[in-house]
Design an enzyme around this catalytic site. Structure first.
Site, PDB file in Angstrom:
ATOM      1  N   LYS A  90       0.874  -1.189   0.000  1.00 23.27           N
ATOM      2  CA  LYS A  90       0.000   0.000   0.000  1.00 23.27           C
ATOM      3  C   LYS A  90       0.897   1.220   0.000  1.00 23.27           C
ATOM      4  CE  LYS A  90      -4.450   0.996   0.272  1.00 23.27           C
ATOM      5  NZ  LYS A  90      -5.558   0.141  -0.170  1.00 23.27           N
TER       6      LYS A  90
ATOM      7  N   ASP B 133      -7.144   4.329  -4.348  1.00 17.50           N
ATOM      8  CA  ASP B 133      -7.758   4.055  -3.038  1.00 17.50           C
ATOM      9  C   ASP B 133      -8.458   5.363  -2.649  1.00 17.50           C
ATOM     10  OD1 ASP B 133      -7.926   2.016  -0.711  1.00 17.50           O
ATOM     11  OD2 ASP B 133      -7.259   3.806   0.340  1.00 17.50           O
TER      12      ASP B 133
HETATM   13  P1  NDP Z   1     -13.225   7.534  -2.231  1.00 15.43           P
HETATM   14  O1  NDP Z   1     -12.258   8.603  -1.923  1.00 15.43           O
HETATM   15  O2  NDP Z   1     -13.671   7.342  -3.642  1.00 15.43           O
HETATM   16  O3  NDP Z   1     -14.541   7.686  -1.356  1.00 15.43           O
HETATM   17  C1  NDP Z   1     -14.547   7.731   0.027  1.00 15.43           C
HETATM   18  C2  NDP Z   1     -15.920   8.206   0.472  1.00 15.43           C
HETATM   19  O4  NDP Z   1     -15.999   8.116   1.887  1.00 15.43           O
HETATM   20  C3  NDP Z   1     -16.195   9.653   0.125  1.00 15.43           C
HETATM   21  O5  NDP Z   1     -17.591   9.791  -0.145  1.00 15.43           O
HETATM   22  C4  NDP Z   1     -15.811  10.381   1.410  1.00 15.43           C
HETATM   23  O6  NDP Z   1     -16.469  11.604   1.580  1.00 15.43           O
HETATM   24  C5  NDP Z   1     -16.333   9.398   2.416  1.00 15.43           C
HETATM   25  N1  NDP Z   1     -15.713   9.544   3.725  1.00 15.43           N
HETATM   26  C6  NDP Z   1     -14.412   9.637   4.057  1.00 15.43           C
HETATM   27  N2  NDP Z   1     -14.264   9.705   5.379  1.00 15.43           N
HETATM   28  C7  NDP Z   1     -15.516   9.640   5.893  1.00 15.43           C
HETATM   29  C8  NDP Z   1     -16.044   9.643   7.199  1.00 15.43           C
HETATM   30  N3  NDP Z   1     -15.252   9.738   8.257  1.00 15.43           N
HETATM   31  N4  NDP Z   1     -17.402   9.550   7.339  1.00 15.43           N
HETATM   32  C9  NDP Z   1     -18.220   9.447   6.275  1.00 15.43           C
HETATM   33  N5  NDP Z   1     -17.775   9.444   5.013  1.00 15.43           N
HETATM   34  C10 NDP Z   1     -16.442   9.539   4.834  1.00 15.43           C
HETATM   35  O7  NDP Z   1     -12.553   6.190  -1.683  1.00 15.43           O
HETATM   36  P2  NDP Z   1     -12.921   4.694  -2.047  1.00 15.43           P
HETATM   37  O8  NDP Z   1     -14.380   4.565  -2.252  1.00 15.43           O
HETATM   38  O9  NDP Z   1     -11.983   4.204  -3.081  1.00 15.43           O
HETATM   39  O10 NDP Z   1     -12.493   3.949  -0.708  1.00 15.43           O
HETATM   40  C11 NDP Z   1     -13.361   3.843   0.409  1.00 15.43           C
HETATM   41  C12 NDP Z   1     -12.876   2.717   1.303  1.00 15.43           C
HETATM   42  O11 NDP Z   1     -12.837   1.488   0.575  1.00 15.43           O
HETATM   43  C13 NDP Z   1     -11.452   2.898   1.867  1.00 15.43           C
HETATM   44  O12 NDP Z   1     -11.390   2.282   3.136  1.00 15.43           O
HETATM   45  C14 NDP Z   1     -10.596   2.070   0.889  1.00 15.43           C
HETATM   46  O13 NDP Z   1      -9.385   1.656   1.469  1.00 15.43           O
HETATM   47  C15 NDP Z   1     -11.543   0.900   0.647  1.00 15.43           C
HETATM   48  N6  NDP Z   1     -11.315   0.118  -0.556  1.00 15.43           N
HETATM   49  C16 NDP Z   1     -11.241   0.710  -1.778  1.00 15.43           C
HETATM   50  C17 NDP Z   1     -11.081  -0.046  -2.903  1.00 15.43           C
HETATM   51  C18 NDP Z   1     -11.086   0.555  -4.265  1.00 15.43           C
HETATM   52  O14 NDP Z   1     -11.022  -0.216  -5.228  1.00 15.43           O
HETATM   53  N7  NDP Z   1     -11.191   1.861  -4.425  1.00 15.43           N
HETATM   54  C19 NDP Z   1     -10.909  -1.499  -2.828  1.00 15.43           C
HETATM   55  C20 NDP Z   1     -11.093  -2.042  -1.496  1.00 15.43           C
HETATM   56  C21 NDP Z   1     -11.264  -1.243  -0.408  1.00 15.43           C
HETATM   57  P3  NDP Z   1     -15.853  12.960   0.986  1.00 15.43           P
HETATM   58  O15 NDP Z   1     -15.669  12.707  -0.484  1.00 15.43           O
HETATM   59  O16 NDP Z   1     -16.894  13.925   1.320  1.00 15.43           O
HETATM   60  O17 NDP Z   1     -14.537  13.120   1.723  1.00 15.43           O
HETATM   61  O1  2IT Z   2      -7.841  -1.758  -0.631  1.00 19.20           O
HETATM   62  C1  2IT Z   2      -7.833  -2.225  -1.786  1.00 19.20           C
HETATM   63  O2  2IT Z   2      -7.995  -3.423  -2.000  1.00 19.20           O
HETATM   64  C2  2IT Z   2      -7.645  -1.289  -2.893  1.00 19.20           C
HETATM   65  N1  2IT Z   2      -7.576  -0.092  -2.683  1.00 19.20           N
HETATM   66  C3  2IT Z   2      -7.487  -1.808  -4.291  1.00 19.20           C
HETATM   67  C4  2IT Z   2      -6.076  -2.242  -4.530  1.00 19.20           C
HETATM   68  C5  2IT Z   2      -5.733  -2.576  -5.956  1.00 19.20           C
HETATM   69  O3  2IT Z   2      -4.550  -2.846  -6.182  1.00 19.20           O
HETATM   70  O4  2IT Z   2      -6.611  -2.569  -6.824  1.00 19.20           O
END
Ligand code: NDP
Ligand code: 2IT
Length: 448
Positions: free
Chosen positions: A128, A168
């Site tokens: 990461k 992420d």
């Molecule tokens: P994004 O940045 O696209 O979205 C995050 C969202 O969460 C935004 O709407 C943000 O709001 C909101 N947010 C952040 N902090 C808070 C909080 N404290 N309370 C409420 N809402 C909050 O990120 P992702 O969707 O990519 O990632 C979200 C989670 O999923 C993370 O934990 C990431 O590690 C995990 N993840 C992501 C993957 C991926 O493929 N992208 C894969 C697997 C896991 P705002 O925009 O208003 O800040």
């Molecule tokens: O937390 C996760 O699994 C991710 N942010 C996606 C990682 C990746 O390499 O696609």
């Protein structure tokens, strides 16, 4: 906690050394808590110091990123990439840009990624990276300059067979485009060393949807195995309206659920008529925060400016998809008191260990992140396969493969929980043991 003296001693030593890394200690404790029986029955784990080795990253690259903002001022951020374990494949894992990024958070995410990637059955090690850069409020040019300067250091540590980063929190296709564009220029080759790229830049169809859709496919398996049921007419709440949350909400609705609340950092919107997910996706195209704007389109919906209020909305299924440690014990109690009976983690470690224990004690079905949100990295693995073989698969082909991978992950967790936990619905133990065994066997095969 764990009972084995070996695990107790290793963890005590780790806690002393990294007492200032709470998120990292939390995720290690969560994994080790599942390993008692395995350690007891297999002396090779202790003899080969597998646990001592698996909890120390193979390498951490720490660097400074200097860049010039739109007003001509020099800005400085701190960045790092944790290359945690490469026993089963090249390092693989996302990139996070958020002011909270530090070594503890990067280590927790990279550690979780090792076992998540193992569960996909694809050959990917765990990593990461990220920086304490906040993309919000920055112009496109500022984001581009930051990304280019980030790569000016990181390029020498990554490669298609060495380490393949992705997006992420705070890093989407736009940022990945700037990162990969700079990397490609320096290396002078189109190697695909980044996943979640834009489609035209070699990205995979279905990657943008993969984590959220995969989460719903995993929940479908849970519903079918433990309740002989499906998503139809279930009341669902989703925290986080970002890449993961919006796609999870979209798929849950498609599968017949009623998504009644969703949040972002600006607050929670509760709409008993069902959340208008198309509106949220449209608002996201031009706004960084969207939830506080929803009510002006749907005046009947109820808005609260505190994101934590989402856990007070009565529901059947909760999908935390925002960030780590969103559900503390008091939120877990509120969810259970209001009738929630299934929680599945779209985010990484959104539930504290205490809250997860409370869910277990109250028979809430619980899908841990390393299994339930593995669809994103799984399709990243499929993106690597397409790049390496100069192919482009259709959305349907990728989605079908994703569906099969999520089913296989569920089956493996279910089988391991039945064998080791004596409780088939203990998917935490199932995911931890199943993810651990492959990495452990590879480490054993490769010597010290
Ligand atoms: P994004 O940045 O696209 O979205 C995050 C969202 O969460 C935004 O709407 C943000 O709001 C909101 N947010 C952040 N902090 C808070 C909080 N404290 N309370 C409420 N809402 C909050 O990120 P992702 O969707 O990519 O990632 C979200 C989670 O999923 C993370 O934990 C990431 O590690 C995990 N993840 C992501 C993957 C991926 O493929 N992208 C894969 C697997 C896991 P705002 O925009 O208003 O800040
Ligand atoms: O937390 C996760 O699994 C991710 N942010 C996606 C990682 C990746 O390499 O696609």
């Amino acid at each position: 906690m764990f009972k084995s003296t070996y695990l107790v001693n290793v963890y005590a030593d780790l806690s002393k050394r990294y007492h200032d890394q709470p998120e990292y200690l939390q995720v290690v404790e969560e994994l080790l808590s599942s390993l008692d029986l395995l350690v007891e029955n297999d002396p090779k784990i202790q003899e080969n110091a597998i646990i001592e080795r698996i909890i120390e990253p193979e390498r951490i690259i720490k660097f400074r990123v200097s860049w010039v903002d739109d007003s001509g001022r020099v800005q400085v951020n701190r960045a790092l990439r944790v290359q945690f374990n490469s026993a089963i494949g090249p390092y693989k894992g996302g990139t996070r840009f958020h002011p909270s990024v530090n070594e503890s958070i990067m280590k927790f995410l990279a550690f979780e990624q090792i076992f998540k990637n193992s569960l996909t059955c694809l050959p990917m090690g765990g990593a990461k990276g990220g920086a304490d850069f906040d993309p919000y409020g920055k112009s496109d040019n500022e984001i581009m300059r930051f990304c280019q300067n980030y790569i000016l250091e990181l390029y020498r540590h990554i490669g298609p067979r060495m380490d393949v980063p992705a997006g992420d929190l705070g890093v989407g296709a736009k940022e990945v485009g700037y990162l990969y564009g700079m990397y490609k220029r320096i290396e002078n080759e189109f190697s695909g060393t980044f996943t979640s790229k834009g489609i035209e830049s070699g990205g995979s169809l279905g990657r943008a949807e993969a984590t959220g859709y995969g989460l719903c496919y995993f929940v479908e398996e849970m519903l079918s195995a433990f309740k002989k049921d499906d998503f139809k007419n279930k009341r669902v709440i989703v925290s986080g309206a970002g890449k993961v949350g919006s796609m999870a909400a979209e798929k849950a609705i498609e599968l017949g659920a009623k998504v009644i609340a969703i949040s972002d950092i600006s607050g929670v919107i509760h709409d008993e008529k069902g959340i208008d997910i198309k509106l949220i996706k449209n608002l996201s195209k031009t706004n960084t925060v969207v939830i506080d704007k929803y009510q002006s389109y749907h005046p009947d919906a109820v808005f609260s400016p505190d994101p934590v209020d989402i856990w007070k909305v009565p529901c059947d299924i909760a999908l935390p998809c925002a960030t780590q440690n969103e559900i503390y014990l008091d939120s877990a109690k509120a969810l259970v008191a209001n009738g929630c009976w299934l929680v599945a983690e779209g985010a990484n470690m959104p539930t504290t260990n205490e809250a997860a224990k409370y869910f277990r004690e109250h028979d809430v079905l619980f899908g841990p992140g390393k299994a339930a949100n593995a669809g994103g990295v799984a399709v990243s693995g499929l993106e690597m396969a397409q790049n390496a073989t100069f192919q482009c698969w259709s959305f349907e082909e990728v989605d079908q493969k994703l569906h099969a991978i999520m089913k296989q992950i569920f089956d493996r967790c279910h089988e391991a929980s039945s064998t080791y936990a004596g409780r088939p619905d203990d998917l935490v133990t199932g995911a931890n043991i199943s993810g651990f065994i492959k990495v452990y066997q590879a480490m054993l095969q490769q010597g010290v």
